[in-house]
Design a protein around this motif. Structure first.
Motif, PDB file in Angstrom:
ATOM      1  N   SER A 157       0.816  -0.879  -0.246  1.00  0.00           N
ATOM      2  CA  SER A 157      -0.162  -0.066   0.073  1.00  0.00           C
ATOM      3  C   SER A 157       0.966   1.231   0.108  1.00  0.00           C
ATOM      4  O   SER A 157       1.675   1.528   0.706  1.00  0.00           O
ATOM      5  CB  SER A 157      -0.816   0.040   1.311  1.00  0.00           C
ATOM      6  OG  SER A 157      -1.511   1.170   1.278  1.00  0.00           O
ATOM      7  N   ASN A 159       0.726   5.526  -0.377  1.00  0.00           N
ATOM      8  CA  ASN A 159       0.161   6.704  -0.659  1.00  0.00           C
ATOM      9  C   ASN A 159       0.719   7.608  -1.922  1.00  0.00           C
ATOM     10  O   ASN A 159      -0.583   7.852  -2.576  1.00  0.00           O
ATOM     11  CB  ASN A 159       0.177   7.641   0.597  1.00  0.00           C
ATOM     12  CG  ASN A 159      -0.650   8.820   0.610  1.00  0.00           C
ATOM     13  OD1 ASN A 159      -1.975   8.819   0.345  1.00  0.00           O
ATOM     14  ND2 ASN A 159      -0.113   9.968   1.033  1.00  0.00           N
ATOM     15  N   GLN A 160       1.736   7.661  -2.285  1.00  0.00           N
ATOM     16  CA  GLN A 160       2.044   8.591  -3.262  1.00  0.00           C
ATOM     17  C   GLN A 160       3.403   7.900  -3.969  1.00  0.00           C
ATOM     18  O   GLN A 160       4.413   7.496  -3.313  1.00  0.00           O
ATOM     19  CB  GLN A 160       2.626   9.948  -2.802  1.00  0.00           C
ATOM     20  CG  GLN A 160       3.001  10.947  -3.802  1.00  0.00           C
ATOM     21  CD  GLN A 160       3.224  12.067  -3.146  1.00  0.00           C
ATOM     22  OE1 GLN A 160       3.051  12.618  -1.776  1.00  0.00           O
ATOM     23  NE2 GLN A 160       3.760  13.326  -3.971  1.00  0.00           N
ATOM     24  N   LYS A 180      -2.065  -1.257  -3.777  1.00  0.00           N
ATOM     25  CA  LYS A 180      -3.031  -0.277  -3.677  1.00  0.00           C
ATOM     26  C   LYS A 180      -2.261   1.098  -3.587  1.00  0.00           C
ATOM     27  O   LYS A 180      -1.458   1.391  -2.533  1.00  0.00           O
ATOM     28  CB  LYS A 180      -3.922  -0.376  -2.531  1.00  0.00           C
ATOM     29  CG  LYS A 180      -5.012  -1.715  -2.445  1.00  0.00           C
ATOM     30  CD  LYS A 180      -5.830  -1.705  -1.383  1.00  0.00           C
ATOM     31  CE  LYS A 180      -6.698  -2.893  -1.248  1.00  0.00           C
ATOM     32  NZ  LYS A 180      -7.528  -2.970  -0.284  1.00  0.00           N
ATOM     33  N   GLU A 182      -2.582   5.448  -3.884  1.00  0.00           N
ATOM     34  CA  GLU A 182      -3.556   6.427  -3.860  1.00  0.00           C
ATOM     35  C   GLU A 182      -3.144   7.364  -5.148  1.00  0.00           C
ATOM     36  O   GLU A 182      -4.145   7.984  -5.585  1.00  0.00           O
ATOM     37  CB  GLU A 182      -3.543   7.224  -2.285  1.00  0.00           C
ATOM     38  CG  GLU A 182      -4.088   6.582  -1.403  1.00  0.00           C
ATOM     39  CD  GLU A 182      -5.483   6.798  -1.487  1.00  0.00           C
ATOM     40  OE1 GLU A 182      -6.082   7.782  -1.819  1.00  0.00           O
ATOM     41  OE2 GLU A 182      -6.395   5.568  -1.183  1.00  0.00           O
ATOM     42  N   ASN A 183      -2.049   8.025  -4.903  1.00  0.00           N
ATOM     43  CA  ASN A 183      -1.603   8.871  -6.106  1.00  0.00           C
ATOM     44  C   ASN A 183      -0.509   8.796  -6.767  1.00  0.00           C
ATOM     45  O   ASN A 183       0.441   8.506  -6.097  1.00  0.00           O
ATOM     46  CB  ASN A 183      -1.321  10.435  -5.111  1.00  0.00           C
ATOM     47  CG  ASN A 183      -2.559  11.019  -4.376  1.00  0.00           C
ATOM     48  OD1 ASN A 183      -3.410  11.264  -4.881  1.00  0.00           O
ATOM     49  ND2 ASN A 183      -2.338  10.631  -3.100  1.00  0.00           N
ATOM     50  N   GLN A 202      -4.683  -1.588  -7.838  1.00  0.00           N
ATOM     51  CA  GLN A 202      -5.831  -0.346  -7.729  1.00  0.00           C
ATOM     52  C   GLN A 202      -5.190   0.809  -7.460  1.00  0.00           C
ATOM     53  O   GLN A 202      -4.391   1.075  -6.530  1.00  0.00           O
ATOM     54  CB  GLN A 202      -6.690  -0.680  -6.548  1.00  0.00           C
ATOM     55  CG  GLN A 202      -7.382  -2.016  -6.412  1.00  0.00           C
ATOM     56  CD  GLN A 202      -7.900  -2.231  -5.147  1.00  0.00           C
ATOM     57  OE1 GLN A 202      -8.812  -1.454  -4.647  1.00  0.00           O
ATOM     58  NE2 GLN A 202      -8.116  -3.589  -4.820  1.00  0.00           N
ATOM     59  N   ILE A 203      -5.324   1.845  -8.387  1.00  0.00           N
ATOM     60  CA  ILE A 203      -4.904   3.212  -8.372  1.00  0.00           C
ATOM     61  C   ILE A 203      -6.239   4.096  -8.406  1.00  0.00           C
ATOM     62  O   ILE A 203      -7.080   4.038  -8.816  1.00  0.00           O
ATOM     63  CB  ILE A 203      -4.083   3.804  -9.531  1.00  0.00           C
ATOM     64  CG1 ILE A 203      -2.766   2.663  -9.401  1.00  0.00           C
ATOM     65  CG2 ILE A 203      -3.760   5.054  -9.349  1.00  0.00           C
ATOM     66  CD1 ILE A 203      -1.945   2.989 -10.595  1.00  0.00           C
ATOM     67  N   LYS A 204      -5.951   5.187  -7.053  1.00  0.00           N
ATOM     68  CA  LYS A 204      -7.045   6.277  -7.046  1.00  0.00           C
ATOM     69  C   LYS A 204      -7.110   7.106  -7.810  1.00  0.00           C
ATOM     70  O   LYS A 204      -8.019   7.600  -8.629  1.00  0.00           O
ATOM     71  CB  LYS A 204      -7.063   6.612  -5.463  1.00  0.00           C
ATOM     72  CG  LYS A 204      -8.446   7.297  -5.174  1.00  0.00           C
ATOM     73  CD  LYS A 204      -8.326   7.436  -3.921  1.00  0.00           C
ATOM     74  CE  LYS A 204      -9.981   8.378  -3.501  1.00  0.00           C
ATOM     75  NZ  LYS A 204      -9.639   8.566  -2.013  1.00  0.00           N
ATOM     76  N   ASN A 205      -5.836   7.915  -7.944  1.00  0.00           N
ATOM     77  CA  ASN A 205      -5.404   9.150  -8.784  1.00  0.00           C
ATOM     78  C   ASN A 205      -4.245   8.897  -9.538  1.00  0.00           C
ATOM     79  O   ASN A 205      -3.056   8.508  -9.104  1.00  0.00           O
ATOM     80  CB  ASN A 205      -5.296  10.345  -7.885  1.00  0.00           C
ATOM     81  CG  ASN A 205      -6.558  10.691  -7.127  1.00  0.00           C
ATOM     82  OD1 ASN A 205      -7.606  10.912  -7.635  1.00  0.00           O
ATOM     83  ND2 ASN A 205      -6.317  10.652  -5.606  1.00  0.00           N
ATOM     84  N   TYR A 206      -4.421   8.990 -10.960  1.00  0.00           N
ATOM     85  CA  TYR A 206      -3.343   8.687 -11.768  1.00  0.00           C
ATOM     86  C   TYR A 206      -2.829   9.802 -12.753  1.00  0.00           C
ATOM     87  O   TYR A 206      -3.923  10.327 -13.543  1.00  0.00           O
ATOM     88  CB  TYR A 206      -3.529   7.227 -12.634  1.00  0.00           C
ATOM     89  CG  TYR A 206      -2.551   6.744 -13.689  1.00  0.00           C
ATOM     90  CD1 TYR A 206      -1.240   6.997 -13.210  1.00  0.00           C
ATOM     91  CD2 TYR A 206      -2.840   6.063 -14.659  1.00  0.00           C
ATOM     92  CE1 TYR A 206      -0.059   6.658 -14.279  1.00  0.00           C
ATOM     93  CE2 TYR A 206      -1.870   5.786 -15.520  1.00  0.00           C
ATOM     94  CZ  TYR A 206      -0.504   5.980 -15.432  1.00  0.00           C
ATOM     95  OH  TYR A 206       0.368   5.471 -16.114  1.00  0.00           O
TER      96      TYR A 206
END
Length: 213
Positions: A157, A159-160, A180, A182-183, A202-206
């Motif tokens: 996991s 975050n960036q 996973k 996030e950014n 899984q990527i939230k913001n790409y």
């Protein structure tokens, strides 16, 4: 085993630091980090120093590594300039500059919690993980000739993730890994993201630009 703030270690003539079955505490500060470097001349056939930490509890705060190469050990092959094996690792800030090994850092059969990892001018991969669990706040790669992050049989996991001027893949997942993120921000590279071999991404913001594939 304690490395105090301001410690400077110079490794040459294929020497390496090998610590096992220990509590390892690296106590650098932002202004006065612990520095471990390879000091051989900049020749490709030189093994200019390595780290091997195994079966240990490791606390790292403000550690700078530079010019490290994979160790030469009889009947054992390791690929990282810094190798963390079968260990529990906590990192605040770790910077790796001018890695000369296949992996700047190799995490093997370990658990990692990290705040900030930065890789600058790596000859090949930056962060490589095999059979490990990772929780990371930030990974930044600049001028990495191969992959920024390369995971096999790992659960992570992050975050960036920032990757700039990457020679191969910015993110490479293989062998049933899970990531996973996030950014994710990628700029100038060959391949953006690869997820293969039953891996789960899984990527939230790409955000990306100047990526060929």
């Amino acid at each position: 085993v304690i490395f105090h703030s301001g410690t400077n270690i110079c490794l040459e003539n294929e020497s390496y630091i090998n610590i096992e079955n220990s509590n390892i505490d690296i106590r650098g500060t932002y202004k006065n980090p612990v520095k471990i470097m390879g000091c051989d001349s900049n020749q490709e056939d030189k093994n200019s120093g390595s780290l091997i930490f195994q079966n240990s509890n490791i606390q790292i705060s403000n550690l700078n590594l530079s010019n490290l190469n994979a160790p030469k050990k009889y009947l054992r092959i390791l690929y990282g300039g810094a190798n963390f094996i079968e260990s529990e690792i906590t990192i605040d800030n770790l910077k790796v500059i001018s890695s000369r090994s296949e992996d700047a850092i190799n995490i093997i059969d370990s658990k990692l919690k990290a705040n900030n990892l930065e890789f600058i001018d790596s000859k090949s991969d930056a962060l490589d993980s095999d059979f490990s669990n990772l929780i990371i706040n930030r990974v930044k790669c600049s001028n990495v000739r191969n992959d920024c992050v390369d995971f096999s049989f790992s659960l992570a996991s992050i975050n960036q993730i920032e990757s700039f001027f990457t020679g191969d893949k910015s993110i490479s997942l293989g062998e049933a890994s899970t990531l996973k993120a996030e950014n994710v921000k990628l700029n100038f590279g060959e391949i953006g993201i690869v997820s293969k071999d039953n891996s789960n991404l899984q990527i939230k913001n790409y955000e990306y630009s100047n990526i060929k594939l």
